[in-house]
Enzyme design. Structure first.
Site, short mmCIF file in Angstrom:
data_model
loop_
_atom_site.label_atom_id
_atom_site.label_comp_id
_atom_site.label_asym_id
_atom_site.label_seq_id
_atom_site.Cartn_x
_atom_site.Cartn_y
_atom_site.Cartn_z
CG ASP A 183 80.61 43.91 17.69
OD1 ASP A 183 80.29 43.64 16.38
OD2 ASP A 183 79.89 45.05 17.87
CG ASP A 185 82.10 46.98 15.73
OD1 ASP A 185 82.60 46.26 16.53
OD2 ASP A 185 80.57 46.73 15.54
CG HIS A 220 73.67 43.27 18.95
ND1 HIS A 220 73.98 43.61 19.92
CD2 HIS A 220 74.33 44.07 18.03
CE1 HIS A 220 75.12 44.29 19.95
NE2 HIS A 220 75.35 44.63 18.62
CG HIS A 278 77.95 47.81 18.88
ND1 HIS A 278 78.24 47.77 17.48
CD2 HIS A 278 77.70 49.03 18.93
CE1 HIS A 278 78.55 48.69 17.12
NE2 HIS A 278 78.01 49.84 17.81
ZN ZN Z 1 78.99 45.69 16.69
#
Ligand code: ZN
Length: 394
Positions: free
Chosen positions: A186, A282, A149, A188
């Site tokens: 991931d 995740d 991120h 996200h």
């Molecule tokens: Zn994540």
């Protein structure tokens, strides 16, 4: 010629990073009661338990296990703005706290976070370096804080330095690494790599994630609410960024469909010299920060596909870099499954509740609806991205 080994990179120091007192992702205080036990979602626990299971399973014995040197300030500057790095170092050296406004989104800094982040990136770089240079066949880097991120000038989503991006830039500068592909699964959005390589064609960035889970993928790319699918890159990078925003509730069938119909054809068209996976666990069905339904067997199949693809495209050069994954109970089994696929060796470890998680998978109606959606994205990508080159090859 003897077959090259798989390698595993880790360092205990990176497990000791702490961003402060949290419960899951909420800062303690006000109406948020402090937790009784361990706290922040991005804690050492899920990684340490993976490491312990890896050891106990016996699989670690067939890996070359290594640490690495931390990267330097100059290395971090290959990706991140000087002003951001200086602010991160200042707050970290002062014992932690919040970054000042332009550099802060949501991620506080802890004691020595900067130094630990340098080590985390160093492990990713060493894995990339050793695989690229043929010391090992493939590698897994287990460290924290995660990186995917972190943008050029902001800490976000528990990430400070973009580990994979720094590893790539350093390998390009020092080793002559050419075309490289990042597959970020991931749950996200891989907004950091998108931000860093958005105008570049020498790094293909693909993010397969839960739609708008964190952060909003289209707003990050364009500053507006245009579809995530349309965020395909700019300038020279146009067509080299693919977002695959899967709907909440997606399970193994949809992930494999997206891999087989979008990710793998894009990689085949791109012909990278190396594939790097930003691997969060995740998207597993027990994760507290997302709403997907993968299980350990799905991660095994996904990792196996990437391994086979790397063997057919780039001499097997594959690096998996650990990103998120917050279900302390289940990340170890998903991570072990990836390590089994990487090494080609199955262990005797029984993944708990696998039959139950398989029985919970979305059924035909959801899957058909979602496949149709992916087919639409595929048609769009064939117009607008690297996928179009595949048409000319065929
Ligand atoms: Zn994540």
């Amino acid at each position: 010629m003897p077959q090259l080994k798989s390698a595993f990179y880790t360092n205990e120091a990176t497990f000791w990073h702490s961003a402060g007192q949290y419960i899951l992702q909420f800062p303690v205080g006000g109406w948020i009661e402090p937790p009784a036990g361990s706290a922040h979602a991005e804690s050492p626990e899920s990684k340490r338990r993976l490491l312990n299971l890896f050891k106990r399973s016996g699989l670690m014995d067939s890996f070359a296990v290594n640490s690495a040197e931390p990267i330097t300030y100059q290395d971090a500057k290959l990706v991140h703005d000087t002003a951001y790095l200086d602010e991160l170092k200042r707050v970290s050296d002062a014992g932690g706290g919040q970054l000042s406004a332009p550099f802060r989104v949501d991620t506080p800094v802890g004691v020595k976070t900067y130094d630990i982040a340098l080590m985390s990136a160093g492990l990713a770089y060493q894995a990339v370096k050793d695989v690229y240079q043929g010391v090992y066949q493939n590698a897994y880097s287990l460290s924290r804080p995660p990186g995917h991120h972190a943008t050029k000038n902001q800490a976000m989503g528990f990430c400070y330095l973009n580990n994979i991006s720094i590893a790539i830039e350093k390998a390009k500068k020092e080793l002559g690494l050419g075309r490289v592909a990042i597959v970020d699964w991931d749950v996200h959005h891989g907004n950091g790599q998108q931000d860093i390589f958005y105008d570049r064609d020498d790094v293909l960035t693909i993010s397969i994630h839960q739609e708008s889970c964190y952060p909003n993928e289209s707003i990050v790319a364009k500053g507006d609410e245009k579809s995530a699918i349309e965020a395909c890159g700019v300038g020279k990078g146009e067509g080299y960024n693919l977002n695959i925003p899967l709907l909440p509730g997606s399970g193994e069938a949809i992930y494999l469909y997206a891999l087989d119909n979008l990710v793998i054809p894009a990689l085949e068209a791109y012909q990278p010299e190396m594939i790097i996976i930003a691997s969060g666990f995740d998207a597993n069905t027990l994760d507290p920060l997302a709403r997907m339904m993968l299980h350990s067997e799905a991660y095994y199949k996904m990792s196996k596909r990437m391994k086979r693809l790397a063997e057919s495209l780039c001499d097997g050069k594959l690096v998996i870099v650990h990103e998120g994954g917050y279900a302390e109970s289940y990340v170890p089994f998903c991570g072990l499954a990836s390590l089994e696929a990487l090494s080609g060796k199955k262990t005797e470890v029984e993944s708990p509740a696998l039959d139950f998680f398989i029985s919970q998978q979305p059924k035909a109606t959801f899957n058909q609806f979602h496949r149709d959606l992916i087919d639409k994205w595929c048609a769009y990508f064939k117009e607008k991205t690297i996928l179009q080159e595949q048409i000319s090859i065929v």
